[in-house]
Design a protein around this motif. Structure first.
Motif, PDB file in Angstrom:
ATOM      1  N   SER A  23      -4.340  -1.077  21.323  1.00  0.00           N
ATOM      2  CA  SER A  23      -4.200  -1.716  20.017  1.00  0.00           C
ATOM      3  C   SER A  23      -3.620  -0.703  19.025  1.00  0.00           C
ATOM      4  O   SER A  23      -4.268   0.288  18.691  1.00  0.00           O
ATOM      5  CB  SER A  23      -5.562  -2.215  19.535  1.00  0.00           C
ATOM      6  OG  SER A  23      -5.441  -2.778  18.256  1.00  0.00           O
ATOM      7  N   ALA A  24      -2.395  -0.951  18.566  1.00  0.00           N
ATOM      8  CA  ALA A  24      -1.704  -0.034  17.665  1.00  0.00           C
ATOM      9  C   ALA A  24      -1.355  -0.731  16.359  1.00  0.00           C
ATOM     10  O   ALA A  24      -1.037  -1.916  16.338  1.00  0.00           O
ATOM     11  CB  ALA A  24      -0.427   0.487  18.328  1.00  0.00           C
ATOM     12  N   LYS A  25      -1.413   0.042  15.266  1.00  0.00           N
ATOM     13  CA  LYS A  25      -1.035  -0.473  13.948  1.00  0.00           C
ATOM     14  C   LYS A  25      -0.145   0.556  13.256  1.00  0.00           C
ATOM     15  O   LYS A  25      -0.407   1.754  13.317  1.00  0.00           O
ATOM     16  CB  LYS A  25      -2.261  -0.718  13.081  1.00  0.00           C
ATOM     17  CG  LYS A  25      -3.129  -1.845  13.543  1.00  0.00           C
ATOM     18  CD  LYS A  25      -4.285  -2.053  12.589  1.00  0.00           C
ATOM     19  CE  LYS A  25      -5.184  -3.171  13.096  1.00  0.00           C
ATOM     20  NZ  LYS A  25      -6.309  -3.412  12.203  1.00  0.00           N
ATOM     21  N   LEU A  26       0.880   0.052  12.593  1.00  0.00           N
ATOM     22  CA  LEU A  26       1.741   0.888  11.757  1.00  0.00           C
ATOM     23  C   LEU A  26       1.934   0.130  10.454  1.00  0.00           C
ATOM     24  O   LEU A  26       2.521  -0.950  10.442  1.00  0.00           O
ATOM     25  CB  LEU A  26       3.088   1.157  12.436  1.00  0.00           C
ATOM     26  CG  LEU A  26       4.080   1.980  11.638  1.00  0.00           C
ATOM     27  CD1 LEU A  26       3.524   3.363  11.313  1.00  0.00           C
ATOM     28  CD2 LEU A  26       5.389   2.119  12.398  1.00  0.00           C
ATOM     29  N   ILE A  27       1.375   0.681   9.376  1.00  0.00           N
ATOM     30  CA  ILE A  27       1.373   0.005   8.080  1.00  0.00           C
ATOM     31  C   ILE A  27       1.966   0.934   7.036  1.00  0.00           C
ATOM     32  O   ILE A  27       1.691   2.138   7.036  1.00  0.00           O
ATOM     33  CB  ILE A  27      -0.056  -0.408   7.683  1.00  0.00           C
ATOM     34  CG1 ILE A  27      -0.666  -1.301   8.767  1.00  0.00           C
ATOM     35  CG2 ILE A  27      -0.062  -1.103   6.330  1.00  0.00           C
ATOM     36  CD1 ILE A  27      -2.130  -1.638   8.556  1.00  0.00           C
ATOM     37  N   VAL A  28       2.765   0.372   6.133  1.00  0.00           N
ATOM     38  CA  VAL A  28       3.357   1.135   5.038  1.00  0.00           C
ATOM     39  C   VAL A  28       2.593   0.805   3.760  1.00  0.00           C
ATOM     40  O   VAL A  28       2.326  -0.360   3.459  1.00  0.00           O
ATOM     41  CB  VAL A  28       4.858   0.813   4.874  1.00  0.00           C
ATOM     42  CG1 VAL A  28       5.442   1.554   3.675  1.00  0.00           C
ATOM     43  CG2 VAL A  28       5.617   1.175   6.146  1.00  0.00           C
ATOM     44  N   TYR A  29       2.235   1.866   3.021  1.00  0.00           N
ATOM     45  CA  TYR A  29       1.519   1.742   1.749  1.00  0.00           C
ATOM     46  C   TYR A  29       2.351   2.358   0.631  1.00  0.00           C
ATOM     47  O   TYR A  29       3.124   3.289   0.875  1.00  0.00           O
ATOM     48  CB  TYR A  29       0.179   2.485   1.811  1.00  0.00           C
ATOM     49  CG  TYR A  29      -0.781   1.930   2.839  1.00  0.00           C
ATOM     50  CD1 TYR A  29      -1.680   0.933   2.488  1.00  0.00           C
ATOM     51  CD2 TYR A  29      -0.794   2.402   4.143  1.00  0.00           C
ATOM     52  CE1 TYR A  29      -2.567   0.411   3.430  1.00  0.00           C
ATOM     53  CE2 TYR A  29      -1.675   1.894   5.081  1.00  0.00           C
ATOM     54  CZ  TYR A  29      -2.558   0.907   4.720  1.00  0.00           C
ATOM     55  OH  TYR A  29      -3.428   0.389   5.652  1.00  0.00           O
ATOM     56  N   ASP A  30       2.143   1.866  -0.601  1.00  0.00           N
ATOM     57  CA  ASP A  30       2.801   2.496  -1.742  1.00  0.00           C
ATOM     58  C   ASP A  30       1.941   3.658  -2.237  1.00  0.00           C
ATOM     59  O   ASP A  30       0.879   3.943  -1.677  1.00  0.00           O
ATOM     60  CB  ASP A  30       3.100   1.482  -2.856  1.00  0.00           C
ATOM     61  CG  ASP A  30       1.870   0.897  -3.521  1.00  0.00           C
ATOM     62  OD1 ASP A  30       0.739   1.394  -3.321  1.00  0.00           O
ATOM     63  OD2 ASP A  30       2.035  -0.088  -4.270  1.00  0.00           O
ATOM     64  N   ALA A  31       2.379   4.340  -3.300  1.00  0.00           N
ATOM     65  CA  ALA A  31       1.683   5.524  -3.807  1.00  0.00           C
ATOM     66  C   ALA A  31       0.295   5.205  -4.354  1.00  0.00           C
ATOM     67  O   ALA A  31      -0.545   6.101  -4.467  1.00  0.00           O
ATOM     68  CB  ALA A  31       2.527   6.203  -4.871  1.00  0.00           C
ATOM     69  N   LEU A  32       0.037   3.943  -4.689  1.00  0.00           N
ATOM     70  CA  LEU A  32      -1.275   3.545  -5.198  1.00  0.00           C
ATOM     71  C   LEU A  32      -2.211   3.080  -4.084  1.00  0.00           C
ATOM     72  O   LEU A  32      -3.333   2.654  -4.334  1.00  0.00           O
ATOM     73  CB  LEU A  32      -1.122   2.430  -6.242  1.00  0.00           C
ATOM     74  CG  LEU A  32      -0.338   2.822  -7.493  1.00  0.00           C
ATOM     75  CD1 LEU A  32      -0.169   1.616  -8.410  1.00  0.00           C
ATOM     76  CD2 LEU A  32      -1.033   3.957  -8.230  1.00  0.00           C
ATOM     77  N   GLY A  33      -1.742   3.146  -2.839  1.00  0.00           N
ATOM     78  CA  GLY A  33      -2.560   2.762  -1.698  1.00  0.00           C
ATOM     79  C   GLY A  33      -2.534   1.289  -1.368  1.00  0.00           C
ATOM     80  O   GLY A  33      -3.305   0.824  -0.530  1.00  0.00           O
ATOM     81  N   ARG A  34      -1.639   0.545  -2.001  1.00  0.00           N
ATOM     82  CA  ARG A  34      -1.524  -0.881  -1.705  1.00  0.00           C
ATOM     83  C   ARG A  34      -0.667  -1.083  -0.461  1.00  0.00           C
ATOM     84  O   ARG A  34       0.365  -0.431  -0.295  1.00  0.00           O
ATOM     85  CB  ARG A  34      -0.888  -1.620  -2.880  1.00  0.00           C
ATOM     86  CG  ARG A  34      -1.742  -1.589  -4.132  1.00  0.00           C
ATOM     87  CD  ARG A  34      -1.045  -2.290  -5.250  1.00  0.00           C
ATOM     88  NE  ARG A  34       0.170  -1.541  -5.592  1.00  0.00           N
ATOM     89  CZ  ARG A  34       0.721  -1.501  -6.792  1.00  0.00           C
ATOM     90  NH1 ARG A  34       0.190  -2.182  -7.784  1.00  0.00           N
ATOM     91  NH2 ARG A  34       1.810  -0.804  -7.013  1.00  0.00           N
ATOM     92  N   GLU A  35      -1.098  -2.003   0.396  1.00  0.00           N
ATOM     93  CA  GLU A  35      -0.346  -2.317   1.602  1.00  0.00           C
ATOM     94  C   GLU A  35       0.976  -2.974   1.213  1.00  0.00           C
ATOM     95  O   GLU A  35       0.996  -3.953   0.492  1.00  0.00           O
ATOM     96  CB  GLU A  35      -1.175  -3.253   2.466  1.00  0.00           C
ATOM     97  CG  GLU A  35      -0.605  -3.508   3.821  1.00  0.00           C
ATOM     98  CD  GLU A  35      -1.523  -4.386   4.635  1.00  0.00           C
ATOM     99  OE1 GLU A  35      -1.173  -5.572   4.803  1.00  0.00           O
ATOM    100  OE2 GLU A  35      -2.578  -3.906   5.078  1.00  0.00           O
TER     101      GLU A  35
END
Length: 88
Positions: A23-35
Motif C-alpha cells: 500500500s503506497a501513497k504519494l500526496i502533494v501538500y502546500d506550504a500550509l500543510g493542506r492536501e
C-alpha cells in the motif's frame, strides 16, 4: 524548482508480502500543510515508479511531496517528505 510540471520517482522494495503488493501513497501538500493532490493511493508491486505532478493550476510557491508505504506490509513502514518549489 519546476515550472509547471515535474516527475517524482519512488521505489517499492522487495518484501515477503510483495506478491500481493504494498500500500503506497504519494500526496502533494502546500506550504500550509493542506492536501493539494493525491498522485498515488494504491497497492503496488516491487519496482521503480515515476509519477508526473502538474502544478499549472496552482500558484507559485513551496510544495511538499510525501511518499509513504503502509507498515502492515512487512516493510516496517516508511515515509519521506521532499520540498518542491513551483516557479511560474
Amino acid at each position: 524548482p519546476f515550472n509547471p510540471e515535474t516527475k517524482i520517482r519512488f521505489s517499492i522494495p522487495q518484501s515477503e508480502t510483495s506478491g500481493r503488493g504494498i500500500s503506497a501513497k504519494l500526496i502533494v501538500y502546500d506550504a500550509l500543510g493542506r492536501e493539494v493532490q493525491i498522485l498515488v493511493n494504491e497497492n503496488l508491486s516491487a519496482g521503480v515508479y515515476e509519477v508526473e505532478f502538474n502544478g499549472g493550476n496552482f500558484p507559485s510557491g513551496v510544495y511538499f511531496s510525501k511518499f509513504s508505504v503502509d507498515e502492515n506490509y512487512g516493510t516496517g513502514g516508511f515515509s519521506e517528505i521532499k520540498k518542491m518549489i513551483l516557479i511560474k
